[in-house]
Design a protein around this motif. Structure first.
Motif, mmCIF file in Angstrom:
data_model
loop_
_atom_site.group_PDB
_atom_site.id
_atom_site.type_symbol
_atom_site.label_atom_id
_atom_site.label_comp_id
_atom_site.label_asym_id
_atom_site.label_seq_id
_atom_site.Cartn_x
_atom_site.Cartn_y
_atom_site.Cartn_z
ATOM 1 N N THR A 265 7.134 -7.124 -18.174
ATOM 2 C CA THR A 265 6.957 -6.444 -19.451
ATOM 3 C C THR A 265 5.515 -6.002 -19.620
ATOM 4 O O THR A 265 4.616 -6.522 -18.960
ATOM 5 N N HIS A 266 5.314 -5.002 -20.473
ATOM 6 C CA HIS A 266 3.933 -4.716 -20.849
ATOM 7 C C HIS A 266 3.705 -5.120 -22.301
ATOM 8 O O HIS A 266 2.670 -4.845 -22.876
ATOM 9 N N ASP A 267 4.714 -5.789 -22.870
ATOM 10 C CA ASP A 267 4.643 -6.193 -24.264
ATOM 11 C C ASP A 267 4.318 -7.685 -24.311
ATOM 12 O O ASP A 267 5.123 -8.519 -23.925
ATOM 13 N N GLN B 161 0.839 -1.199 0.000
ATOM 14 C CA GLN B 161 0.000 0.000 0.000
ATOM 15 C C GLN B 161 0.874 1.249 0.000
ATOM 16 O O GLN B 161 1.856 1.319 0.724
ATOM 17 N N PHE B 162 0.524 2.207 -0.858
ATOM 18 C CA PHE B 162 1.114 3.544 -0.755
ATOM 19 C C PHE B 162 0.012 4.427 -0.206
ATOM 20 O O PHE B 162 -0.934 4.738 -0.924
ATOM 21 N N ASP B 163 0.113 4.809 1.055
ATOM 22 C CA ASP B 163 -0.980 5.522 1.725
ATOM 23 C C ASP B 163 -2.269 4.725 1.531
ATOM 24 O O ASP B 163 -2.315 3.571 1.897
ATOM 25 N N ALA B 164 -3.265 5.335 0.893
ATOM 26 C CA ALA B 164 -4.524 4.616 0.753
ATOM 27 C C ALA B 164 -4.555 3.765 -0.509
ATOM 28 O O ALA B 164 -5.416 2.920 -0.681
ATOM 29 N N PHE B 165 -3.557 3.975 -1.375
ATOM 30 C CA PHE B 165 -3.583 3.316 -2.681
ATOM 31 C C PHE B 165 -2.930 1.943 -2.612
ATOM 32 O O PHE B 165 -1.826 1.791 -2.093
ATOM 33 N N THR B 166 -3.639 0.930 -3.101
ATOM 34 C CA THR B 166 -3.076 -0.415 -3.091
ATOM 35 C C THR B 166 -2.423 -0.689 -4.426
ATOM 36 O O THR B 166 -3.099 -0.819 -5.446
ATOM 37 N N ALA B 167 -1.111 -0.755 -4.440
ATOM 38 C CA ALA B 167 -0.396 -0.954 -5.702
ATOM 39 C C ALA B 167 -0.284 -2.434 -6.040
ATOM 40 O O ALA B 167 -0.333 -2.825 -7.188
ATOM 41 N N VAL B 168 -0.138 -3.261 -4.982
ATOM 42 C CA VAL B 168 -0.049 -4.710 -5.174
ATOM 43 C C VAL B 168 -0.987 -5.354 -4.165
ATOM 44 O O VAL B 168 -0.928 -5.051 -2.978
ATOM 45 N N GLY C 177 1.565 -6.860 -17.831
ATOM 46 C CA GLY C 177 0.441 -6.013 -17.436
ATOM 47 C C GLY C 177 0.617 -4.617 -17.981
ATOM 48 O O GLY C 177 1.720 -4.229 -18.362
ATOM 49 N N PRO C 178 -0.469 -3.858 -17.997
ATOM 50 C CA PRO C 178 -0.386 -2.500 -18.534
ATOM 51 C C PRO C 178 0.418 -1.592 -17.603
ATOM 52 O O PRO C 178 0.697 -1.943 -16.458
ATOM 53 N N SER C 179 0.775 -0.440 -18.106
ATOM 54 C CA SER C 179 1.556 0.510 -17.329
ATOM 55 C C SER C 179 0.836 0.882 -16.028
ATOM 56 O O SER C 179 -0.369 1.095 -16.019
ATOM 57 N N GLY C 180 1.577 0.931 -14.947
ATOM 58 C CA GLY C 180 1.005 1.366 -13.673
ATOM 59 C C GLY C 180 0.247 0.294 -12.911
ATOM 60 O O GLY C 180 -0.377 0.579 -11.897
ATOM 61 N N CYS C 181 0.341 -0.975 -13.354
ATOM 62 C CA CYS C 181 -0.450 -2.010 -12.674
ATOM 63 C C CYS C 181 0.268 -2.548 -11.446
ATOM 64 O O CYS C 181 -0.290 -3.318 -10.680
ATOM 65 N N GLY C 182 1.523 -2.163 -11.238
ATOM 66 C CA GLY C 182 2.220 -2.609 -10.024
ATOM 67 C C GLY C 182 3.351 -3.585 -10.269
ATOM 68 O O GLY C 182 3.873 -4.171 -9.322
ATOM 69 N N LYS C 183 3.777 -3.734 -11.503
ATOM 70 C CA LYS C 183 4.829 -4.712 -11.815
ATOM 71 C C LYS C 183 6.149 -4.343 -11.147
ATOM 72 O O LYS C 183 6.763 -5.162 -10.471
ATOM 73 N N THR C 184 6.567 -3.087 -11.352
ATOM 74 C CA THR C 184 7.840 -2.668 -10.772
ATOM 75 C C THR C 184 7.787 -2.749 -9.251
ATOM 76 O O THR C 184 8.780 -3.085 -8.601
ATOM 77 N N THR C 185 6.632 -2.459 -8.692
ATOM 78 C CA THR C 185 6.491 -2.514 -7.238
ATOM 79 C C THR C 185 6.768 -3.932 -6.722
ATOM 80 O O THR C 185 7.481 -4.108 -5.729
ATOM 81 N N ILE C 186 6.258 -4.946 -7.407
ATOM 82 C CA ILE C 186 6.528 -6.336 -7.002
ATOM 83 C C ILE C 186 8.026 -6.609 -7.068
ATOM 84 O O ILE C 186 8.643 -7.131 -6.133
ATOM 85 N N ASP D 76 13.434 -5.876 -15.243
ATOM 86 C CA ASP D 76 12.318 -4.931 -15.297
ATOM 87 C C ASP D 76 12.271 -4.254 -16.669
ATOM 88 O O ASP D 76 13.023 -3.332 -16.923
ATOM 89 N N GLU D 77 11.429 -4.733 -17.520
ATOM 90 C CA GLU D 77 11.294 -4.208 -18.885
ATOM 91 C C GLU D 77 12.643 -3.865 -19.496
ATOM 92 O O GLU D 77 12.874 -2.738 -19.944
ATOM 93 N N PRO D 78 13.550 -4.828 -19.534
ATOM 94 C CA PRO D 78 14.912 -4.471 -19.956
ATOM 95 C C PRO D 78 14.997 -4.114 -21.439
ATOM 96 O O PRO D 78 15.969 -3.521 -21.862
ATOM 97 N N PHE E 210 17.888 -3.340 -14.285
ATOM 98 C CA PHE E 210 16.970 -2.214 -14.157
ATOM 99 C C PHE E 210 16.376 -1.803 -15.494
ATOM 100 O O PHE E 210 16.938 -2.074 -16.549
ATOM 101 N N GLN E 211 15.234 -1.097 -15.385
ATOM 102 C CA GLN E 211 14.522 -0.665 -16.590
ATOM 103 C C GLN E 211 15.449 0.114 -17.524
ATOM 104 O O GLN E 211 15.407 -0.066 -18.718
ATOM 105 N N HIS E 212 16.279 1.001 -16.934
ATOM 106 C CA HIS E 212 17.219 1.734 -17.783
ATOM 107 C C HIS E 212 18.642 1.239 -17.568
ATOM 108 O O HIS E 212 19.603 1.991 -17.667
#
Ligand SMILES: Nc1ncnc2c1ncn2[C@@H]1O[C@H](COP(=O)(O)OP(=O)(O)OP(=O)(O)O)[C@@H](O)[C@H]1O
Ligand SMILES: [Mg+2]
Lengths: 380, 285
Positions: free
Chosen positions: A198-200, A19-26, A43-52, A165-167, A88-90
């Motif tokens: 990945t989101h691809d 949880q990030f404050d009230a938002f559940t990322a995973v 999964g699509p962007s912002g779904c919580g992949k990097t967080t996992i 992470d989306e290398p 890492f992603q970059h």
């Protein structure tokens, strides 16, 4: 269930939440990755992949749940002591060091002797097909070469699990296609367990043994690429993995899993619910893949299939092997996208031609409409 | 269009060229000319290196010269040691509002003149000052203590005056370091010490060098702080120059001193750049 068979899985996540404050990322994510396999989270962007990923690597503390590597919980282990490494992603290569020092960094930190490090680095460079570049600077490499160096930098440490992470995100299309094959080969060569984000979908489908499809912090379905493609369990998975014609409509007849659905535009189609238990009167969403639709110039060729229609070609989308046509059904209703076989018979197809087309009822996946679970992406 | 651009360029560059020419190059040439002449009679001069020989022949001058250099280096090193964690905190750890207010806090001392700032230290450190009183009140000392007029007070003043000029370039270079590079260091098993040594400091090197150059030059050329906070023995080289020009009216020797200071700062900066493998262009961008 995974707890009964210790040692079989390199990485297990149990009811992982963040949880990030009230938002559940995973949100209560559980999975197990068998030793030596290639596991993707799609999964699509912002779904919580990097967080996992960051929780597994140790950069984020889970709100609840457990992470186990080789059956041992690693929640109390700091990132620099965890037997996982991350690409890492970059990439995050160290620009202040040359390539050999980049790859040798982890080994130096383990206190390995210098000659030993030199030998291991050379061996790793050999393995990624870039021998003799050890003295070069990071910015003297191409994108694909940096990619391989970033992976080698992790793999020389022989981690239990390698996180990626989306290398391939920063690479151009051609190189991405090439690296997909290369990554799979590297994984096989090193025999390391890969967890790949990945989101691809094509990256995930080509490389993975197992894929988890993720949406809004949850896993929608975990399975092989084939399972996700042919037997999606949720409307989101059906829409996200591969392309689909999708229609919303009402179930007008339900008979032992085979449904008759009338779409909002008035098209009569049949589909299968594959055990999801839709009943007459339910609102349903139907997904039919363009490549699951057979086309023919003669109606008789398709007589063995359920959904037989004919339509006029309104648009031709030529894209080499993946060419499509959009057909306007003569009975009226939504336009339908079909895949064109590239064996030559349809090379002279023009706008305005009439084609017969049909698909088997069990190739059409029907889901009860459940608005918040529906993905926001357009089908086409 | 072309001609218009050229004109605009000339107009833009003119103040800069005037500034460099009138305030830097011409005075230095003139100062050099003054420093190499020797008065042989009333209104009669000849070219000679006598002033430089005077400088080299007088131990007080040489000692002050060396002391000024060493103390300036010391002040620079201390500023760096204190400024680096501060800059790291501002650039990498503090987020949002905290970040900008901390940055502002570094700026606040510069809202008042250097004189007031230095006077602030005098209020704190003098015999009847705050710290002396506090120590007496706590019973740690028996009588009033004089903390002013020594090298420590002077270094404190120099460090304080230059802090901003160290923190700003450091924050700028540290901000350009991608967080994921630090994380990658931890991920590969690095400890905080090794990451600082092998990743953060090498990355911050241009900022460290440019901050150090600025702080060193500011300290070397400072007059007010050593005069007000330093003691009788804390003679600063700028004080010697001042006394030659203003007290003794010996412009020739003063100019020679000024030139020695210029050579000293150039030499030390050159050495610093050589030691760290940086170039002036790299550190100033
Ligand atoms: N430190 C944070 N504080 C608050 N919210 C965060 C934080 N980190 C991530 N989030 C939120 O959590 C969600 C998931 O983020 P995450 O980075 O895991 O997405 P992702 O699946 O990796 O997306 P992408 O494919 O774009 O990289 C996002 O909605 C993001 O806004
Ligand atoms: Mg991400």
């Amino acid at each position: 269930m995974t707890r009964d068979t210790p040692g079989s899985a390199d990485l297990e996540c149990l009811a992982l939440c963040k949880q990030f404050d009230a938002f559940t990322a995973v949100d209560h994510v559980s999975f197990a990755v068998p030793s030596g396999s290639f596991f993707s989270i799609l999964g699509p962007s912002g779904c919580g992949k990097t967080t996992i990923m960051r929780m597994i690597a140790g950069f984020l503390e889970p709100s609840s749940g457990d992470i186990r590597i080789k059956s041992k919980s690693v929640l109390d282990v700091p990132p620099n002591k965890r037997p996982v490494n991350m690409v890492f992603q970059h990439l995050a290569l160290f620009p202040m060091m040359n390539i050999a020092d980049n790859i040798g960094y982890g080994l130096r930190r383990q206190g390995m002797a210098k000659p030993e490090i030199g030998r291991k680095v050379d061996e790793a460079l050999e393995r990624i097909g870039l021998p003799g570049i050890g003295k070069r600077k990071v910015d003297e490499l191409s994108g694909g070469q940096k990619q391989r160096v970033a992976i080698a930098r992790c793999l020389v440490l022989e981690p239990d699990v390698l996180l990626l992470d989306e290398p391939l995100g920063a690479l151009d299309l051609k190189l991405r296609e090439h690296m997909k094959v290369e990554l799979k080969a590297l994984q096989a060569a090193f025999g390391t367990t890969f967890v790949y984000i990945t989101h691809d979908q094509s990256e995930a489908l080509v490389m993975s043994d197992q894929i988890a499809v993720m949406n809004h912090g949850r896993f929608e379905q975990v399975g092989s690429g084939r399972e996700l493609y042919y037997r999606p369990e949720t409307a989101f998975v059906a829409g996200f993995v591969g392309d689909s014609n999708r229609w919303k409509g009402r179930v007008t007849r339900a008979e032992s899993g085979l449904l008759q659905i009338t779409t909002q535009a008035g098209l009569q189609v049949t589909g299968a619910d594959h055990g999801r238990g839709l009943a007459t009167g339910d609102q349903a969403e139907l997904f039919v893949r363009p490549e699951a639709i057979r086309i023919s110039r003669q109606a008789e060729d398709l007589s063995h299939l359920e959904n037989r229609m004919s339509g006029q070609v309104t648009t031709l989308l030529f894209n080499g092997a993946d060419s499509r046509a959009i057909l306007e059904p003569q009975t009226g209703g939504d336009p339908i996208e079909v895949a064109l076989p590239q064996s030559g018979e349809y090379a002279d197809l023009k706008r305005g031609d009439v084609l017969h087309f049909a698909w088997a009822g069990d190739q059409a996946n029907a889901f009860a409409v459940n608005d918040q679970a529906a993905p926001s992406l357009e089908a086409q | 269009m072309r001609a218009g651009n050229k004109l605009a360029l000339i107009l833009l560059l003119t103040p800069l060229l005037l500034w460099i020419g009138l305030l830097i190059i011409i005075p230095h040439i003139d100062m050099f000319l003054v420093s190499i002449r020797e008065r042989v009679g009333v209104g009669k001069y000849q070219i000679s290196l006598a002033n430089y020989w005077t400088f080299l022949g007088e131990p007080l001058y040489l000692v002050t010269f060396a002391r000024t250099a060493i103390m300036s280096v010391l002040a620079t090193v201390l500023t760096l040691i204190i400024g680096f964690p501060v800059a790291f905190f501002i650039a990498k750890i503090a987020k949002g509002r905290l970040q900008s207010s901390l940055f502002l806090l570094c700026l606040v001392p510069f809202w008042v003149s250097e004189l007031v700032r230095t006077f602030g230290w005098m209020i704190l450190l003098r015999e009847t000052g705050l710290i002396s009183n506090l120590l007496q009140w706590l019973g740690l000392v028996d009588g009033p203590v004089e903390l002013l007029y020594n090298d420590v007070a002077m270094i404190v003043g120099l460090v304080y005056t230059s802090m901003l000029f160290m923190v700003v370039p450091l924050v700028t270079t540290l901000e350009s370091l991608d967080d994921s590079i630090i994380e990658a260091g931890y991920d590969l098993g690095g400890s905080t010490v090794s990451i600082t040594r092998e990743i953060i400091i090498p990355h911050a090197m241009p900022g460290i060098v440019s901050g150090s150059i600025v702080v060193f030059m500011l300290s070397l050329g400072n007059y007010l702080t050593p005069t007000m906070l330093g003691g009788k023995d804390s003679l600063w080289f700028t004080e010697l120059i001042y006394s030659q020009f203003i007290v003794r009216f010996n412009w020739e020797l003063g100019a020679a001193f000024g030139f020695m200071l210029l050579i000293l700062s150039s030499a030390i900066i050159w050495l610093l750049l050589k030691l760290t493998g940086q170039t002036l262009e790299k550190t100033m961008t």
